[in-house]
Design a protein around this motif. Structure first.
Motif, PDB file in Angstrom:
ATOM      1  N   ALA A  75       3.047   7.768   2.208  1.00  0.00           N
ATOM      2  CA  ALA A  75       2.532   6.467   2.563  1.00  0.00           C
ATOM      3  C   ALA A  75       1.297   6.161   1.759  1.00  0.00           C
ATOM      4  CB  ALA A  75       2.241   6.437   4.046  1.00  0.00           C
ATOM      5  N   VAL A  76       0.802   4.961   1.929  1.00  0.00           N
ATOM      6  CA  VAL A  76      -0.229   4.418   1.078  1.00  0.00           C
ATOM      7  C   VAL A  76      -1.563   5.122   1.111  1.00  0.00           C
ATOM      8  CG1 VAL A  76      -1.799   2.462   1.344  1.00  0.00           C
ATOM      9  CG2 VAL A  76       0.444   2.183   0.445  1.00  0.00           C
ATOM     10  N   VAL A  77      -1.887   5.842   2.136  1.00  0.00           N
ATOM     11  CA  VAL A  77      -3.166   6.551   2.121  1.00  0.00           C
ATOM     12  C   VAL A  77      -3.260   7.341   0.835  1.00  0.00           C
ATOM     13  CG1 VAL A  77      -4.499   8.407   3.182  1.00  0.00           C
ATOM     14  CG2 VAL A  77      -3.475   6.662   4.594  1.00  0.00           C
ATOM     15  N   PRO A  83       3.631  10.061  14.297  1.00  0.00           N
ATOM     16  CA  PRO A  83       4.831   9.214  14.146  1.00  0.00           C
ATOM     17  C   PRO A  83       4.476   7.731  13.964  1.00  0.00           C
ATOM     18  CG  PRO A  83       5.097  10.721  15.990  1.00  0.00           C
ATOM     19  CD  PRO A  83       3.655  10.812  15.561  1.00  0.00           C
ATOM     20  N   TRP A  84       5.348   7.033  13.226  1.00  0.00           N
ATOM     21  CA  TRP A  84       5.210   5.585  13.051  1.00  0.00           C
ATOM     22  C   TRP A  84       5.515   4.892  14.372  1.00  0.00           C
ATOM     23  CZ3 TRP A  84       3.118   3.467   8.868  1.00  0.00           C
ATOM     24  CH2 TRP A  84       3.155   4.162   7.657  1.00  0.00           C
ATOM     25  N   VAL A  91       2.710   1.105  12.117  1.00  0.00           N
ATOM     26  CA  VAL A  91       1.406   1.744  11.961  1.00  0.00           C
ATOM     27  C   VAL A  91       1.544   3.198  12.384  1.00  0.00           C
ATOM     28  CG1 VAL A  91       0.596   1.108  14.271  1.00  0.00           C
ATOM     29  CG2 VAL A  91      -1.080   1.560  12.459  1.00  0.00           C
ATOM     30  N   ARG A  92       0.736   4.052  11.773  1.00  0.00           N
ATOM     31  CA  ARG A  92       0.629   5.428  12.252  1.00  0.00           C
ATOM     32  C   ARG A  92      -0.806   5.902  12.023  1.00  0.00           C
ATOM     33  NH1 ARG A  92       3.856   9.351   7.965  1.00  0.00           N
ATOM     34  NH2 ARG A  92       2.414   9.085   6.213  1.00  0.00           N
ATOM     35  N   VAL A  93      -1.216   6.846  12.828  1.00  0.00           N
ATOM     36  CA  VAL A  93      -2.524   7.472  12.663  1.00  0.00           C
ATOM     37  C   VAL A  93      -2.337   8.639  11.700  1.00  0.00           C
ATOM     38  CG1 VAL A  93      -4.392   8.721  13.794  1.00  0.00           C
ATOM     39  CG2 VAL A  93      -3.282   6.796  14.957  1.00  0.00           C
ATOM     40  N   ASP A  94      -3.131   8.661  10.628  1.00  0.00           N
ATOM     41  CA  ASP A  94      -3.041   9.746   9.647  1.00  0.00           C
ATOM     42  C   ASP A  94      -4.073  10.834   9.881  1.00  0.00           C
ATOM     43  OD1 ASP A  94      -0.853   8.783   8.296  1.00  0.00           O
ATOM     44  OD2 ASP A  94      -2.000   7.777   6.748  1.00  0.00           O
ATOM     45  N   VAL A 135      -9.566   7.440  16.260  1.00  0.00           N
ATOM     46  CA  VAL A 135      -8.868   7.253  14.988  1.00  0.00           C
ATOM     47  C   VAL A 135      -9.844   7.297  13.819  1.00  0.00           C
ATOM     48  CG1 VAL A 135      -7.504   5.637  13.614  1.00  0.00           C
ATOM     49  CG2 VAL A 135      -6.995   5.933  16.037  1.00  0.00           C
ATOM     50  N   HIS A 136      -9.481   8.072  12.827  1.00  0.00           N
ATOM     51  CA  HIS A 136     -10.229   8.145  11.572  1.00  0.00           C
ATOM     52  C   HIS A 136      -9.535   7.277  10.521  1.00  0.00           C
ATOM     53  CE1 HIS A 136     -11.462  10.770   7.886  1.00  0.00           C
ATOM     54  NE2 HIS A 136     -12.185   9.680   7.965  1.00  0.00           N
ATOM     55  N   ILE A 137      -8.219   7.490  10.321  1.00  0.00           N
ATOM     56  CA  ILE A 137      -7.458   6.692   9.346  1.00  0.00           C
ATOM     57  C   ILE A 137      -6.159   6.209   9.981  1.00  0.00           C
ATOM     58  CG2 ILE A 137      -6.220   6.694   7.145  1.00  0.00           C
ATOM     59  CD1 ILE A 137      -8.232   8.724   6.112  1.00  0.00           C
ATOM     60  N   ASN A 138      -5.922   4.898   9.876  1.00  0.00           N
ATOM     61  CA  ASN A 138      -4.651   4.268  10.231  1.00  0.00           C
ATOM     62  C   ASN A 138      -3.937   3.879   8.947  1.00  0.00           C
ATOM     63  OD1 ASN A 138      -4.432   4.200  13.037  1.00  0.00           O
ATOM     64  ND2 ASN A 138      -5.564   2.290  13.221  1.00  0.00           N
TER      65      ASN A 138
END
Length: 195
Positions: free
Chosen positions: A11-13, A55-56, A87-90, A98-101
């Motif tokens: 994914a884009v992160v 999970p998404w 959306v998912r939490v990375d 949450v740090h990164i979505n």
């Protein structure tokens, strides 16, 4: 320079800026790149040290009206036409916040000048990620377009609602002022388009 992978299926992160990810998350078939080929040091934009995707799940945008004088000189209405976002939490902070979505999926929006009724439809179906500080304030938003970003007159970028395509990163300083340190591709200011 250490080689970094730009994972095709990630994914884009990671895809946003070609970040290195844990070996367990790498796509072995992804093309390799050297740091010199990347648009900038990843560490300047996202902290991926605790990358552990969850999970998404579905995410839905809502119709909204942005008041005149904030981004555009007129009230700008955003009407969602199609929305299949996920959306998912990375990564999370130790306290569970949450740090990164990360976001992906189809989003089609009609932008309407509320004064004149002029309307344009734009595809905002890019992929992106946002990073939060431990206090919950936004730190970074980056993505592979098309997607939308907005800037107020007090920000460090000309005011407007922009549909950007390519690779773009927006950051917030601790005072909440927005900057765009990375802009590769096009930026359409919808306020100018509908003026």
């Amino acid at each position: 320079m250490r080689p970094r992978l730009v994972p095709v299926a990630m994914a884009v992160v990671c895809a946003v800026l070609g970040a290195a990810v844990p070996a367990s998350a790498r796509d072995a078939t992804a093309p390799s790149a050297t740091a010199a080929e990347l648009p900038g040091p990843i560490e300047d934009y996202f902290d991926l040290s605790d990358f552990a995707p969850e999970p998404w799940r579905p995410f839905r945008s809502e119709d909204t009206t942005l008041p005149g004088g904030t981004y555009c000189s007129f009230d700008l209405h955003l009407r969602v036409v199609e929305d299949e976002e996920m959306v998912r939490v990375d990564s999370r902070y130790p306290d569970g916040s949450v740090h990164i979505n990360e976001y992906k999926g189809k989003l089609i929006v009609d932008f309407v000048n509320a004064d004149t009724g002029a309307t344009v439809r734009r595809d905002l179906s890019g992929s992106g990620a946002e990073e939060f500080r431990p206090d919950g304030t936004r730190k970074t938003l980056g993505g592979v377009g098309p997607f939308g970003v907005r800037f107020k007159a007090t920000d460090a970028y000309p005011a407007g609602y922009y549909v950007v395509d390519g690779i773009h990163v927006t950051t917030w300083d601790t005072a909440g002022r927005r900057h765009m340190p990375l802009a590769i591709g096009s930026e359409e200011n919808i306020c100018e388009t509908l003026a």
